[in-house]
Enzyme design. Sequence first.
Site, PDB file in Angstrom:
ATOM      1  N   HIS A 170      61.303   3.727  60.941  1.00  0.00           N
ATOM      2  CA  HIS A 170      60.315   4.728  61.383  1.00  0.00           C
ATOM      3  C   HIS A 170      60.903   5.622  62.458  1.00  0.00           C
ATOM      4  CE1 HIS A 170      56.716   2.934  59.457  1.00  0.00           C
ATOM      5  NE2 HIS A 170      57.429   1.815  59.554  1.00  0.00           N
ATOM      6  N   GLU A 219      55.195   9.383  54.825  1.00  0.00           N
ATOM      7  CA  GLU A 219      55.886   8.160  54.416  1.00  0.00           C
ATOM      8  C   GLU A 219      57.105   8.432  53.535  1.00  0.00           C
ATOM      9  OE1 GLU A 219      53.907   4.740  52.965  1.00  0.00           O
ATOM     10  OE2 GLU A 219      52.125   5.077  54.186  1.00  0.00           O
TER      11      GLU A 219
HETATM   12  N1  LIG Z   1      56.647   4.109  52.635  1.00  0.00           N
HETATM   13  C1  LIG Z   1      57.033   2.905  53.337  1.00  0.00           C
HETATM   14  C2  LIG Z   1      56.459   1.656  52.742  1.00  0.00           C
HETATM   15  C3  LIG Z   1      54.946   1.594  52.803  1.00  0.00           C
HETATM   16  C4  LIG Z   1      54.367   1.558  54.217  1.00  0.00           C
HETATM   17  C5  LIG Z   1      52.887   1.364  54.201  1.00  0.00           C
HETATM   18  N2  LIG Z   1      52.080   2.351  53.649  1.00  0.00           N
HETATM   19  C6  LIG Z   1      52.302   0.661  55.397  1.00  0.00           C
HETATM   20  O1  LIG Z   1      51.059   0.570  55.468  1.00  0.00           O
HETATM   21  O2  LIG Z   1      53.040   0.119  56.223  1.00  0.00           O
HETATM   22  C7  LIG Z   1      58.567   2.783  53.387  1.00  0.00           C
HETATM   23  O3  LIG Z   1      59.246   3.385  52.557  1.00  0.00           O
HETATM   24  O4  LIG Z   1      59.080   2.090  54.269  1.00  0.00           O
END
Ligand SMILES: N[C@@H](CCC[C@H](N)C(=O)O)C(=O)O
Length: 304
Positions: A170, A219
Amino acid sequence: MTQQRRGQGPLLRFTKMHGLGNDFMVVDAISQQFRLNPEMIRELANRNFGIGFDQLLVVEPPGLPDVDFRYRIFNADGSEVEQCGNGARCFARFVRDQRLTNKRVIRVQTAKGIIELRISKDGQVLVNMGVPELNPPAIPFAANSEKTVYTVDVEAQTVELSAVSMGNPHGVLVVEDVDTAPVSTLGPLLEKHPRFPARANIGFLQIIDRGHARLRVFERGSGETLACGSGACAAVVAGRLRGLLDERVTVELRGGPLVIEWQGEGSPVMMEGPATTVFDGQLRLPGDTPPRRRKSSRTYKNRA
Ligand SMILES: N[C@@H](CCC[C@H](N)C(=O)O)C(=O)O
């Protein structure tokens, strides 16, 4: 997009669920056998030609002792990922509703370790999301040393962000107002920025006060979603490290609130929120001709 022929393969039972509007197709791979490759996942995720979802969640038997299930997560673009916070809550509700377990505390193996899910009487699910990783190579994020805030050049501008792994990568930017934040422009540029070699989820965090924040997340592999659980955890970690937030924070996402608690470095992040079932369904997968193998495409095959 090429549409696969339908109506020849096996029937696949699934459940459509969501956590604050972050929506999922959830499939039991313990009692049924199926094959899905990234192209098929992209088709199923399509909101016009498929079922439509942000992530596909697959429930498998565990591969480790003292664990109840294995949990696999695929983004709408077909990529397999390590963590999904909203998905973890839906996972807990799914395995109870499908009578795959009667436990209220469930230990689940993910691609990045074991997480623990606790279902409370009011239906909320508490997830121990593990200890956040801040060491740049482990996120992965390209930097010479670990910092709370990094400056990143993106096209003609320089932005400040924190980099955190919650099992998945992130980047978190603090903004004045999430409603006017450049989520749709900066989000995709930072998601694929070379300093995030595995790509990243990009959060835009607005601090309301020390116990309240607002968040939007672009995301990785799915685009902006109505909520991102791991993103909310990463945002609280970033906000705490910057001295802006207290231990317990209500994070207001576009789909609703999550309560996140983090006691500080070395402690796990706890996340509490709802998990909702929308409907059960079944679909016939494309015929049994095995999908054409491509160099880059991985075939998903359950181990049941
Ligand atoms: N898009 C994310 C995986 C999904 C994350 C999710 N929606 C959550 O609630 O944590 C990735 O590619 O790491």
